[in-house]
Every structure is written in C-alpha cells, then in structure tokens.
Write an enzyme that holds these catalytic residues in place. Structure first.
Site, PDB file in Angstrom:
ATOM      1  N   LYS A 178      15.070  69.833 -24.686  1.00 29.34           N
ATOM      2  CA  LYS A 178      15.379  68.322 -23.855  1.00 29.34           C
ATOM      3  C   LYS A 178      15.922  67.208 -25.274  1.00 29.34           C
ATOM      4  CE  LYS A 178      15.017  64.765 -21.322  1.00 29.34           C
ATOM      5  NZ  LYS A 178      16.099  64.644 -20.049  1.00 29.34           N
TER       6      LYS A 178
ATOM      7  N   CYS B  36      16.940  57.855 -22.159  1.00 27.30           N
ATOM      8  CA  CYS B  36      16.974  59.287 -22.762  1.00 27.30           C
ATOM      9  C   CYS B  36      17.935  59.222 -23.786  1.00 27.30           C
ATOM     10  CB  CYS B  36      17.295  60.101 -21.536  1.00 27.30           C
ATOM     11  SG  CYS B  36      16.111  60.281 -20.347  1.00 27.30           S
TER      12      CYS B  36
END
Length: 411
Positions: free
Chosen positions: A210, A264
């Site tokens: 991720k 993010c």
C-alpha cells in the site's frame, strides 16, 4: 460472518460499510463522532461521494446498516480509522490503538480482525500485541507463527474519491494475514462483497504494498511539479511541453498542480521514510518537492501582485483534488495560509463543495464566497483546484482580471 463491525466511518469506512451491507451482511458502523452517526442513521452521508447517499438510504432503510458510537460483539471487525503523522513526519497509530482497545473486550474465539487503515510496516503485528495485552486469555497469532484463537489480517483499501462505490467492489485486494489461515478467512470475507481478485501475501508485504503504491504516485507527481517550476524559470509552457513529451511511446508524464494532498499520497511515503530513512532517498525528495509546491505558487502570485496595490486575491478551490469536499492535507489550503501570511492583499476563497471554511482558514479572516462573488470582487484569480464547474465560468467575468493557474484548469 453474519455480523460485521466497521470502525471509522470516514471516506473509506462508510462506503465500505454500505457496500458490505448491500451484499447482504448485517453491518454496524462505529464512529466517535456522534453527529456523523446521527446523519448516517438518517440514511445520508456526512461526506460527498457520488452514489453514497442513495446506497445509504437503501441499506439503512432496510436495516442492513446502522451506526453507533459504541462497539458491539461481531464476527468480523474491520478497522478503517485515520493514521496521520506526528511531528517529524512519524506515523501516528493512536487511532488504531484506540480501536484495538475498544474491540478487545468484545472479541471471541473465531473472530476475524482486519486492519484496512494505511499503516507503517509492522502495524498489524502491533495491533496483535495491543489485542493480546488487553486479552491475555486469548491466543493471538504472531506473524508467520502458530495459529491462534482469532484471525488477524491486513488489507489496504484501494479507492479513488469520486469512484469509491465502484472501486470498493471492483478493485483487486492484497490480503496479508498474520498467518495462512488468517489470510484464508479474510479472503472468504471479502469474497462475499467484492468482485476484484484477492491476492494473498503476508502482513508486512501487504503493508509495504500500500505504501509503495502511493509513493509511486507521489514520485511521479513530484517529477511533473518539479518540471513545472523548471519550465517557468526557463520561459516554457509546461503543459505544452508535457503534451509534446508524452508523444514518445514510452513516456507518460503526469500533470502538475498546486501540490499533493489527501490522506494517502501526501502522508504514506513518510511512513516508508520513517522505517528506512537512509534508503528512501528518492521517496523523501519527492515528498519535499511536492510539499514545496504551494510555496512556489504563492511566490508566483506575489510577483503578479506587485502591479496592483493591495489587490483582492480570489483563491479558487480548497479541496485537494477536483470535485470532492476533501480538504485533508490539501496543498490549496496551505497556499491560502501562505498568501495570507504574505499580506500582499485581501484573500478570499471559493470552494463550492463546502458550506464553511475550516477553522485554520477562518481564523485568518478569510471569507468564503460563491464563484460569482469571488470573480466580481477579485483583482487576481488563482486557480488552486480544477473543479469542473470552474471551467464553465463565462468569459466576460475574466475581463480585466489577472489569472494564475496552478492546476492546469485553463489549459
């Protein structure tokens, strides 16, 4: 897996809860914000996301989803809480720890606990340790070790704001179980609601996967942003330059902008830097380039303002990306703050996706205006976020205005 609890009803947790509920599961959404819980239980979303209100109206209406501030016993616990960074860009897992402490007394043998929050490498092992600390009576599995009384896995979200409902269902998932059986149980769970393939690995690889996805994006955006600053210095139109350069069959430069925002891409690369500071040289530099871009934008606006005494400067857009209401880590917000600090004129803001300015902007004396109001009063127009509705502003409203486009909206 009859009852699912989702901890954290934000931009990831709430759409996920709605999708799982729509698949036939009984879902309880848990959030510490009582106002958000109240809005959700009325069948509405407290965030802007296409299709979410309609889906919530359906699943709340038929009893498949309800929200609460208090955790309940469940078969599956999904943790989707924020993971910001602390001073010095170190990851902050305080919300994950709070979630672990909240659910630990309720966990029973055979339960599945999944961490979806973007986290530094080792976070799932830390989650296991926190649960074990609270529940010494349970055998909590250790990474690649013996199976325990519960299943524990990491599965990062992969969603794009504006397309969340579609991508929660269709995107592939990386499943990183603490143990092999934990991975298998997590796959069984996700297969009840998603169509994307589930790819099994271990927890540490899933965590770094991720972070790597978002760091890849950050590095490529940094190249475009750095190129825009180089082009400006050399008198070159960066958008024309990129268009021509991308005609090479193996080149695909992204579009530059005000910077990089969102929870993010603007945050996750720092988790890698924190874990491997000596090795993560390109990743660190990319973060520094992108973090510097709002300051560069303000310097360009300052040069333009020299021709006008105390001009009104209208900043168009505060969200970190077009057509959403998400201001998290937004470079546009940072640019507005820096412009106010420069004191070169009166700063006003137009952000059509929010009803009120964040306190960090409001306390600076900045006024929120509509598009028409901003264009009417402004001497200088600064496009910071390329909202689609800005593209439809009548040409007569541009007359006699100085325009600086930081996001390629006019190109």
């Amino acid at each position: 897996m009859n009852k699912i609890s989702i901890l954290g009803l934000g931009y990831v947790g709430l759409p996920s809860a709605a999708v799982f509920a729509a698949s036939g599961m009984k879902v309880v959404g848990i959030d510490i914000n009582a106002k958000s819980v109240e809005i959700i239980n009325s069948g509405r979303a407290h965030i802007v996301e296409p299709g979410l209100d309609e889906l919530l109206h359906k699943v709340v209406g038929n009893g498949s989803l309800r929200a609460t501030t208090i955790a309940e016993p469940s078969d599956v616990f999904v943790i989707a809480v924020p993971t910001p960074f602390k001073e010095g860009n170190a990851p902050d897992l305080a919300f994950v720890k709070s979630a672990a402490e909240m659910i630990a007394p309720l966990i029973e043998k055979g339960n599945l606990v999944i961490l979806e929050s973007t986290s530094p490498v080792g976070a799932t092992e830390q989650l296991a340790a926190w649960i074990q600390e609270e529940r010494p009576d349970l055998a909590v599995p250790e990474l690649d070790g013996e199976e325990g009384d519960i299943y524990l896995a990491y599965c990062p979200e992969r969603i794009l704001p504006g397309k969340v409902i579609q991508e929660v269902v269709e995107n592939d998932r990386v499943i990183g179980g603490i143990t092999a059986q934990s991975s298998e149980q997590a796959v069984l769970f996700y297969n009840k609601a998603i169509k994307g393939a589930c790819h099994i690995t271990n927890a540490r690889t899933a965590e770094l996967c991720k972070l790597s996805e978002n760091s890849f994006r950050d590095v490529n955006i940094a190249f475009a942003n750095e190129l825009s600053m180089i082009s400006a210095k050399l008198g070159v139109d960066v958008y024309k330059l990129i268009s021509l350069t991308n005609r090479h069959p193996r080149v695909n430069i992204l579009q530059p902008g005000t910077g990089v925002g969102g929870h993010c891409i603007a945050v996750d690369p720092w988790f890698i830097v924190d874990s491997a500071p000596e090795e993560a040289r390109i990743i660190r530099t990319a973060r520094e380039v992108n973090d510097s871009k709002p300051g560069w934008v303000v310097e360009q606006v300052t040069k333009l303002a020299k021709s006008t005494d105390q001009p009104v400067i209208a900043c168009m857009g505060l969200a970190y990306k077009p057509d959403v209401d998400d201001l998290r880590e937004s470079p546009a917000v940072e640019a507005v703050k820096l412009l106010v600090d420069k004191a070169i004129g009166k700063v006003v803001v137009c952000e059509p996706f929010v009803d009120a300015l964040p306190d960090s902007i409001k306390e600076l004396g900045v006024e929120l205006m509509s598009t028409d109001q901003a264009f009417d009063k402004a001497d200088i127009i600064v496009f910071l976020t390329a909202h689609d509705q800005f593209r439809h502003i009548p040409t007569h409203q541009w007359q006699n205005k100085i325009v600086f486009d930081a996001c390629g909206l006019t190109k």
